[in-house]
Design a protein around this motif. Structure first.
Motif, PDB file in Angstrom:
ATOM      1  N   PRO A 182      26.126 108.358 -32.878  1.00  0.00           N
ATOM      2  CA  PRO A 182      25.510 109.060 -31.688  1.00  0.00           C
ATOM      3  C   PRO A 182      23.620 108.719 -31.821  1.00  0.00           C
ATOM      4  O   PRO A 182      23.090 109.053 -32.431  1.00  0.00           O
ATOM      5  N   LYS A 185      29.280 105.947 -29.838  1.00  0.00           N
ATOM      6  CA  LYS A 185      30.031 105.558 -29.900  1.00  0.00           C
ATOM      7  C   LYS A 185      30.630 106.219 -31.610  1.00  0.00           C
ATOM      8  O   LYS A 185      30.752 107.176 -32.617  1.00  0.00           O
ATOM      9  N   ARG A 186      29.200 104.592 -32.291  1.00  0.00           N
ATOM     10  CA  ARG A 186      30.001 104.247 -33.620  1.00  0.00           C
ATOM     11  C   ARG A 186      28.280 105.544 -34.419  1.00  0.00           C
ATOM     12  O   ARG A 186      28.365 105.686 -35.518  1.00  0.00           O
ATOM     13  N   HIS A 243      31.432 110.323 -29.340  1.00  0.00           N
ATOM     14  CA  HIS A 243      31.814 110.335 -30.939  1.00  0.00           C
ATOM     15  C   HIS A 243      33.124 111.472 -30.670  1.00  0.00           C
ATOM     16  O   HIS A 243      33.668 111.124 -31.910  1.00  0.00           O
TER      17      HIS A 243
END
Ligand SMILES: Cc1cc2nc3c(=O)[nH]c(=O)nc-3n(C[C@H](O)[C@H](O)[C@H](O)COP(=O)(O)OP(=O)(O)OC[C@H]3O[C@@H](n4cnc5c(N)ncnc54)[C@H](O)[C@@H]3O)c2cc1C
Ligand code: SF4
Ligand code: FES
Ligand code: FES
Lengths: 329, 170
Positions: free
Chosen positions: A129, A126-127, A197
């Motif tokens: 990819p 998420k932070r 993300h």
């Protein structure tokens, strides 16, 4: 924290043309900026916009400005009377200090509390990819059992949004080209798939201006229940919002939404389908809860959420139907 | 850039927008009453009042509060320096050990008393119930003070102090 430019918007027009990133209460964004996870170059302060009131809407609903604080919304007499599940969900979240700052718009868009998302030394799709997900084999006690993917098992942490989804709320937005649109609260967030993300459907620079609450059928009963590790000031392990309408012994309408179990506020459609037209009965409630959790998958530390969610749904329904006193928490 | 703190205007010049309200108070203005615990909204040590409402100053950007009335623990006493009834109650009940969380507890509890007076509910308040300061339960006080952690565990005495101040004000 990375340097950024700060502008205070005086009008909605100014806000949407002034930049593509907004700050409201800042209770999530400032925290993430301190961690270096969010790095906006320019922040448009939207707190002084004339979007801080709650008004009667045509047809008997309420229109909530996106700058109404979480405490103002929870305290509003009309919300307490007509949408108690929303007041209760809001007051179950965070603390008075945080609710005084947190806004209606910002609450929807708060990001996950996944430990590995916060820890920049760890892998997180998420932070960053494509980097991997350290939660899959890590401590995943707080993670998702529904709607997750092999790329991300984070949950959406909001209490308010769970009630909003159960209430069929709709967001009103404005884009930088001046156009507006309506987005159902349930359709705001996206499941992670292979792009965790991408968390929601709003475009950069699209401002949430209002949230509409439609009227509810007469006699609707509201319950919000939240299970967590301490009695207050803790995110939900599992939460349940229920709006129930009965006619004698028959369930005419049941709305159920879950928090703490999925990457988005989770509308429990399977449970609802099992309830509609059924009899008010503990076994019916339990089977509806089991139907919702049928595809649930634990990742080790969070396996307990499956039975916990099942019991919490059944017990919230029983409370709404008047079968249980509930623990009022 | 100006901030109004405890009734006084302070000029902060060209303040870096990254500065939190907490850092503006402590680092820029040398006003050490407000404490920094976690710096992430998780402890309440930094609680101040903005336009009469409590917030965590560590998650607030100072630039966003130009024009607001900010009250810190130093602004709770009367103009002649007399402690408030709540401050007296904290001393009487020994509602602290090291005292690090106390500034935040006092700002928070000051706000709590006003919230109850205005009839604002907590999650424990039944729908439609009338609130009164004299009948505030310990559970209500604990819930309403849950945003202020105390490493020393002075909680029992903090609840007793808040109760006394609530009764005195009712
Ligand atoms: C210690 C702690 C405990 C907490 N516990 C809980 C809890 O138990 N339950 C719970 O639900 N929440 C909890 N919260 C989270 C809190 O509710 C959120 O941080 C808050 O609701 C976010 O609102 P905000 O206005 O401060 O958003 P901001 O931090 O200002 O913004 C959040 C995001 O939304 C965007 N944004 C803001 N407003 C708009 C808008 N109008 N249009 C478009 N984009 C916008 C921002 O760009 C940013 O990306 C907790 C927070 C902390 C720090
Ligand atoms: S669960 Fe999602 S947010 Fe958490 S580490 Fe994995 S990819 Fe990141
Ligand atoms: S220092 Fe602000 S909440 Fe801990
Ligand atoms: S008195 Fe020491 S932290 Fe509270």
């Amino acid at each position: 924290m990375r340097p950024f430019e700060y502008v205070r918007a005086a009008t909605v027009e100014d806000a949407v043309t002034g930049g593509d990133r907004f700050i409201a209460g800042g209770t999530n964004l400032v925290d993430l900026m301190k961690h270096g996870i969010e790095r906006p170059e320019r922040l448009v302060d939207v707190t002084r916009l004339e979007l801080a009131s709650i008004e009667e809407a045509d047809g008997g609903g309420l229109r909530i400005g996106s700058q109404v604080t979480n405490s103002a919304l929870a305290n509003d007499a009309r919300v307490r009377e007509r949408y108690p599940v929303l007041s209760k969900a809001l007051l179950s979240g965070a603390t008075q200090q945080l609710r005084n700052k947190a806004s209606t718009g910002g609450n929807f868009l708060q990001r996950t509390r996944c430990y590995y998302f916060y820890d920049t030394a760890r892998r997180c799709n998420k932070r960053e990819p494509g980097s991997g997900c350290d939660a899959l084999d890590g401590f995943n006690r707080i993670h998702a059992i529904l709607g997750a993917s092999e790329h991300c098992i984070a949950t959406h942490p909001s209490d308010m949004a769970v009630a909003m989804v159960a209430l069929d709320a709709e967001l009103l937005t404005r884009k930088s080209d001046g156009s507006t649109r309506r987005v159902k609260a349930e359709a705001l967030h996206q499941l992670p798939g292979d792009t965790p993300h991408h968390e929601h459907v709003l475009e950069p620079g699209e401002l949430i201006t209002h949230v509409d609450l439609p009227p509810l059928p007469d006699g609707a009963r509201h319950v919000y229940r939240k299970a967590r590790d301490r009695a207050s000031y803790a995110f939900a392990l599992v939460s349940v919002a229920v709006v129930l309408v009965t006619d004698g012994d028959a369930i005419t309408e049941a709305r159920v939404a879950l928090g703490g179990v999925a990457p988005k506020p989770w509308r429990a459609h399977r449970a609802e389908a099992a309830l509609k037209g059924a009899r008010v009965d503990r076994d019916v409630f339990r089977r509806a809860a089991e139907a919702e959790l049928e595809d649930a998958r634990g990742h080790g530390d969070n396996d307990f959420k499956i039975p916990l969610a099942t019991r919490l749904i059944a017990s919230a329904l029983a409370e709404a139907a008047g079968l249980d006193a509930g623990d009022d928490r | 850039m100006k901030l109004q703190i405890d009734g006084q205007d302070h000029d902060l010049g060209d303040l870096d927008p990254r500065t939190t309200l907490l850092d503006a108070l402590r680092e820029r203005l040398g006003l050490m009453g407000t404490k920094k615990g976690c710096d992430h909204g998780q402890c309440g040590a930094c609680t101040v009042l903005v336009n009469g409402r409590r917030i965590n100053s560590c998650l607030a950007l100072a630039v966003m509060h130009e024009g607001d009335a900010i009250t810190t623990v130093a602004g709770l006493e009367a103009d002649d320096g007399t402690p408030s009834a709540l401050q007296e109650a904290f001393m009487e009940h020994d509602a602290f050990q090291c005292g690090y969380c106390t500034a935040g507890q006092l700002c928070s509890a000051t706000s709590l008393l006003r919230e109850v007076k205005r009839g604002e509910p907590s999650v424990l308040t039944p729908m439609g119930a009338e609130l009164s300061l004299s009948e505030l339960s310990d559970d209500e006080i604990r819930e309403r003070m849950s945003g202020n952690l105390c490493r020393c565990g002075a909680y029992a005495n903090i609840v007793a102090a808040v109760r006394q101040a609530a009764e005195a004000e009712s």
